[in-house]
Design a protein around this motif. Sequence first.
Motif, PDB file in Angstrom:
ATOM      1  N   ALA A 100       0.828  -1.206   0.000  1.00  0.00           N
ATOM      2  CA  ALA A 100       0.000   0.000   0.000  1.00  0.00           C
ATOM      3  C   ALA A 100       0.862   1.255   0.000  1.00  0.00           C
ATOM      4  O   ALA A 100       0.591   2.203  -0.752  1.00  0.00           O
ATOM      5  N   VAL A 101       1.907   1.285   0.828  1.00  0.00           N
ATOM      6  CA  VAL A 101       2.782   2.458   0.916  1.00  0.00           C
ATOM      7  C   VAL A 101       3.471   2.715  -0.421  1.00  0.00           C
ATOM      8  O   VAL A 101       3.589   3.863  -0.873  1.00  0.00           O
ATOM      9  N   ILE A 102       3.914   1.649  -1.071  1.00  0.00           N
ATOM     10  CA  ILE A 102       4.581   1.795  -2.376  1.00  0.00           C
ATOM     11  C   ILE A 102       3.650   2.441  -3.391  1.00  0.00           C
ATOM     12  O   ILE A 102       4.013   3.398  -4.085  1.00  0.00           O
ATOM     13  N   TRP A 103       2.407   1.941  -3.467  1.00  0.00           N
ATOM     14  CA  TRP A 103       1.485   2.447  -4.473  1.00  0.00           C
ATOM     15  C   TRP A 103       0.980   3.840  -4.135  1.00  0.00           C
ATOM     16  O   TRP A 103       0.751   4.656  -5.045  1.00  0.00           O
ATOM     17  N   ILE A 104       0.815   4.146  -2.850  1.00  0.00           N
ATOM     18  CA  ILE A 104       0.442   5.512  -2.489  1.00  0.00           C
ATOM     19  C   ILE A 104       1.538   6.481  -2.919  1.00  0.00           C
ATOM     20  O   ILE A 104       1.264   7.552  -3.483  1.00  0.00           O
ATOM     21  N   SER A 105       2.785   6.101  -2.681  1.00  0.00           N
ATOM     22  CA  SER A 105       3.911   6.945  -3.081  1.00  0.00           C
ATOM     23  C   SER A 105       3.965   7.114  -4.593  1.00  0.00           C
ATOM     24  O   SER A 105       4.242   8.209  -5.097  1.00  0.00           O
ATOM     25  N   VAL A 106       3.695   6.033  -5.338  1.00  0.00           N
ATOM     26  CA  VAL A 106       3.681   6.106  -6.807  1.00  0.00           C
ATOM     27  C   VAL A 106       2.595   7.066  -7.283  1.00  0.00           C
ATOM     28  O   VAL A 106       2.827   7.945  -8.133  1.00  0.00           O
ATOM     29  N   PHE A 107       1.382   6.918  -6.738  1.00  0.00           N
ATOM     30  CA  PHE A 107       0.267   7.765  -7.182  1.00  0.00           C
ATOM     31  C   PHE A 107       0.450   9.218  -6.738  1.00  0.00           C
ATOM     32  O   PHE A 107      -0.004  10.137  -7.427  1.00  0.00           O
ATOM     33  N   LEU A 108       1.114   9.425  -5.604  1.00  0.00           N
ATOM     34  CA  LEU A 108       1.376  10.799  -5.166  1.00  0.00           C
ATOM     35  C   LEU A 108       2.368  11.502  -6.085  1.00  0.00           C
ATOM     36  O   LEU A 108       2.366  12.735  -6.188  1.00  0.00           O
ATOM     37  N   LYS A 109       3.215  10.736  -6.748  1.00  0.00           N
ATOM     38  CA  LYS A 109       4.220  11.307  -7.651  1.00  0.00           C
ATOM     39  C   LYS A 109       3.609  11.706  -8.997  1.00  0.00           C
ATOM     40  O   LYS A 109       4.159  12.541  -9.719  1.00  0.00           O
ATOM     41  N   LEU A 110       2.425  11.140  -9.310  1.00  0.00           N
ATOM     42  CA  LEU A 110       1.775  11.450 -10.579  1.00  0.00           C
ATOM     43  C   LEU A 110       1.132  12.835 -10.537  1.00  0.00           C
ATOM     44  O   LEU A 110       0.851  13.365  -9.457  1.00  0.00           O
ATOM     45  N   PRO A 111       0.880  13.453 -11.691  1.00  0.00           N
ATOM     46  CA  PRO A 111       0.216  14.767 -11.716  1.00  0.00           C
ATOM     47  C   PRO A 111      -1.183  14.683 -11.132  1.00  0.00           C
ATOM     48  O   PRO A 111      -1.779  13.609 -11.035  1.00  0.00           O
ATOM     49  N   SER A 112      -1.725  15.830 -10.748  1.00  0.00           N
ATOM     50  CA  SER A 112      -3.073  15.898 -10.195  1.00  0.00           C
ATOM     51  C   SER A 112      -4.073  15.272 -11.160  1.00  0.00           C
ATOM     52  O   SER A 112      -4.018  15.491 -12.375  1.00  0.00           O
ATOM     53  N   PHE A 113      -5.003  14.481 -10.612  1.00  0.00           N
ATOM     54  CA  PHE A 113      -5.939  13.730 -11.448  1.00  0.00           C
ATOM     55  C   PHE A 113      -7.155  14.558 -11.842  1.00  0.00           C
ATOM     56  O   PHE A 113      -7.601  14.545 -12.985  1.00  0.00           O
ATOM     57  N   LEU A 114      -7.718  15.318 -10.898  1.00  0.00           N
ATOM     58  CA  LEU A 114      -8.959  16.051 -11.155  1.00  0.00           C
ATOM     59  C   LEU A 114      -8.744  17.537 -11.404  1.00  0.00           C
ATOM     60  O   LEU A 114      -9.592  18.188 -12.016  1.00  0.00           O
ATOM     61  N   ASN A 115      -7.638  18.087 -10.889  1.00  0.00           N
ATOM     62  CA  ASN A 115      -7.383  19.529 -10.985  1.00  0.00           C
ATOM     63  C   ASN A 115      -8.573  20.339 -10.454  1.00  0.00           C
ATOM     64  O   ASN A 115      -9.044  21.290 -11.083  1.00  0.00           O
ATOM     65  N   TYR A 116      -9.057  19.943  -9.303  1.00  0.00           N
ATOM     66  CA  TYR A 116     -10.241  20.579  -8.720  1.00  0.00           C
ATOM     67  C   TYR A 116      -9.837  21.736  -7.813  1.00  0.00           C
ATOM     68  O   TYR A 116      -8.976  21.593  -6.953  1.00  0.00           O
ATOM     69  N   HIS A 117     -10.491  22.898  -8.009  1.00  0.00           N
ATOM     70  CA  HIS A 117     -10.241  24.067  -7.168  1.00  0.00           C
ATOM     71  C   HIS A 117     -11.569  24.742  -6.866  1.00  0.00           C
ATOM     72  O   HIS A 117     -12.446  24.821  -7.728  1.00  0.00           O
ATOM     73  N   THR A 118     -11.719  25.204  -5.637  1.00  0.00           N
ATOM     74  CA  THR A 118     -12.928  25.923  -5.244  1.00  0.00           C
ATOM     75  C   THR A 118     -12.591  26.862  -4.096  1.00  0.00           C
ATOM     76  O   THR A 118     -11.653  26.625  -3.328  1.00  0.00           O
ATOM     77  N   THR A 119     -13.373  27.939  -3.979  1.00  0.00           N
ATOM     78  CA  THR A 119     -13.208  28.862  -2.857  1.00  0.00           C
ATOM     79  C   THR A 119     -14.036  28.414  -1.653  1.00  0.00           C
ATOM     80  O   THR A 119     -13.866  28.949  -0.556  1.00  0.00           O
ATOM     81  N   GLN A 120     -14.921  27.441  -1.860  1.00  0.00           N
ATOM     82  CA  GLN A 120     -15.730  26.890  -0.770  1.00  0.00           C
ATOM     83  C   GLN A 120     -14.923  25.790  -0.075  1.00  0.00           C
ATOM     84  O   GLN A 120     -15.037  24.614  -0.389  1.00  0.00           O
ATOM     85  N   THR A 121     -14.090  26.199   0.879  1.00  0.00           N
ATOM     86  CA  THR A 121     -13.112  25.265   1.445  1.00  0.00           C
ATOM     87  C   THR A 121     -13.732  24.105   2.222  1.00  0.00           C
ATOM     88  O   THR A 121     -13.067  23.090   2.438  1.00  0.00           O
ATOM     89  N   ILE A 122     -14.974  24.226   2.661  1.00  0.00           N
ATOM     90  CA  ILE A 122     -15.610  23.119   3.374  1.00  0.00           C
ATOM     91  C   ILE A 122     -15.840  21.930   2.442  1.00  0.00           C
ATOM     92  O   ILE A 122     -15.847  20.769   2.877  1.00  0.00           O
ATOM     93  N   ILE A 123     -16.006  22.223   1.143  1.00  0.00           N
ATOM     94  CA  ILE A 123     -16.268  21.152   0.173  1.00  0.00           C
ATOM     95  C   ILE A 123     -15.067  20.209   0.054  1.00  0.00           C
ATOM     96  O   ILE A 123     -15.229  18.989   0.181  1.00  0.00           O
ATOM     97  N   PRO A 124     -13.854  20.698  -0.207  1.00  0.00           N
ATOM     98  CA  PRO A 124     -12.714  19.774  -0.281  1.00  0.00           C
ATOM     99  C   PRO A 124     -12.435  19.070   1.050  1.00  0.00           C
ATOM    100  O   PRO A 124     -11.932  17.950   1.062  1.00  0.00           O
ATOM    101  N   ALA A 125     -12.752  19.731   2.170  1.00  0.00           N
ATOM    102  CA  ALA A 125     -12.534  19.086   3.468  1.00  0.00           C
ATOM    103  C   ALA A 125     -13.436  17.867   3.611  1.00  0.00           C
ATOM    104  O   ALA A 125     -12.986  16.779   4.016  1.00  0.00           O
ATOM    105  N   ILE A 126     -14.713  18.028   3.271  1.00  0.00           N
ATOM    106  CA  ILE A 126     -15.656  16.907   3.381  1.00  0.00           C
ATOM    107  C   ILE A 126     -15.363  15.858   2.323  1.00  0.00           C
ATOM    108  O   ILE A 126     -15.333  14.651   2.612  1.00  0.00           O
TER     109      ILE A 126
END
Length: 278
Positions: free
Chosen positions: A82-108
């Motif tokens: 699991a640690v290996i694959w998490i590290s691999v996927f973290l090294k990849l570019p952002s998948f969704l490129n999601y941005h919002t000013t409603q910070t509660i949304i990304p938190a939830i």
Amino acid sequence: MHKIIVRNGLQIMLGAFIYAVAITDFLIPHQIGEGGVTGLTTIGYYALNIPPFLTNFVLNGILMLIGFRFLDKKTVGYSIWAVIWISVFLKLPSFLNYHTTQTIIPAIAGGVLMGIAMWLIFRGEGTVAGSTILAKIMNRYFGMKNGTAMLMFDLCVAVPSVLIIGLQNMMLTIIELYVSAVVLNGLLSRFGARKAVTIISNQTAEITAELSTMLHQGITLISAKGYYHQEKRPMIYIICTDKQVAQIVPLVSTVDPDAFVVVDNVHSVKGESLEKIL
């Protein structure tokens, strides 16, 4: 055995991917922290611009040494995967490129994804290391729920992060951690939970025969004696799933409408064909 290893490996990979998406697309872009090693990963990125995959791999590698001491080798092996694959996927570019000013949304959203990811990895018999290693130890030796134990350890990292990400984002981090714990506990309880069914009837033999034909699993008969009538009769005891309960109760009523049926939640079962409830 080979099929189980492949299934668990793929399930852990899917969980690792969702875990990485939660970090790279919802938490980091909105300056939201996390708990445990993941929290240190985000803090390292915010404060020192250290790549998240590198911090995750190094710190979790250290914690895996603790896992070797307290957890079984199979869990440790799956956790390394699991640690290996998490590290691999973290090294990849952002998948969704999601941005919002409603910070509660990304938190939830991040909390929900984290909960789902950790559930998948736990179901694959692994952990994401970090605080989950400590949570597994607390679950194994003290019976504490995984989600609750993780929340406790994660807060130890999340609260001090206020010095790096500020009060508002620290509060959002706590919300994200709470949502993650609730989702994880809910999924672990809902999927893989077992029921204990106790049946008292004057037609024990007939009911047992019908249940054996329908369930194709072990059924226990317990000797019992009623206090009022001083009458001896066996009780039927079965460990089953929610789906099977929905089949058992109508069947029992058909054979003996006067049968007494008790259904209880089971916190932990262990057997050749049943999984341990985490």
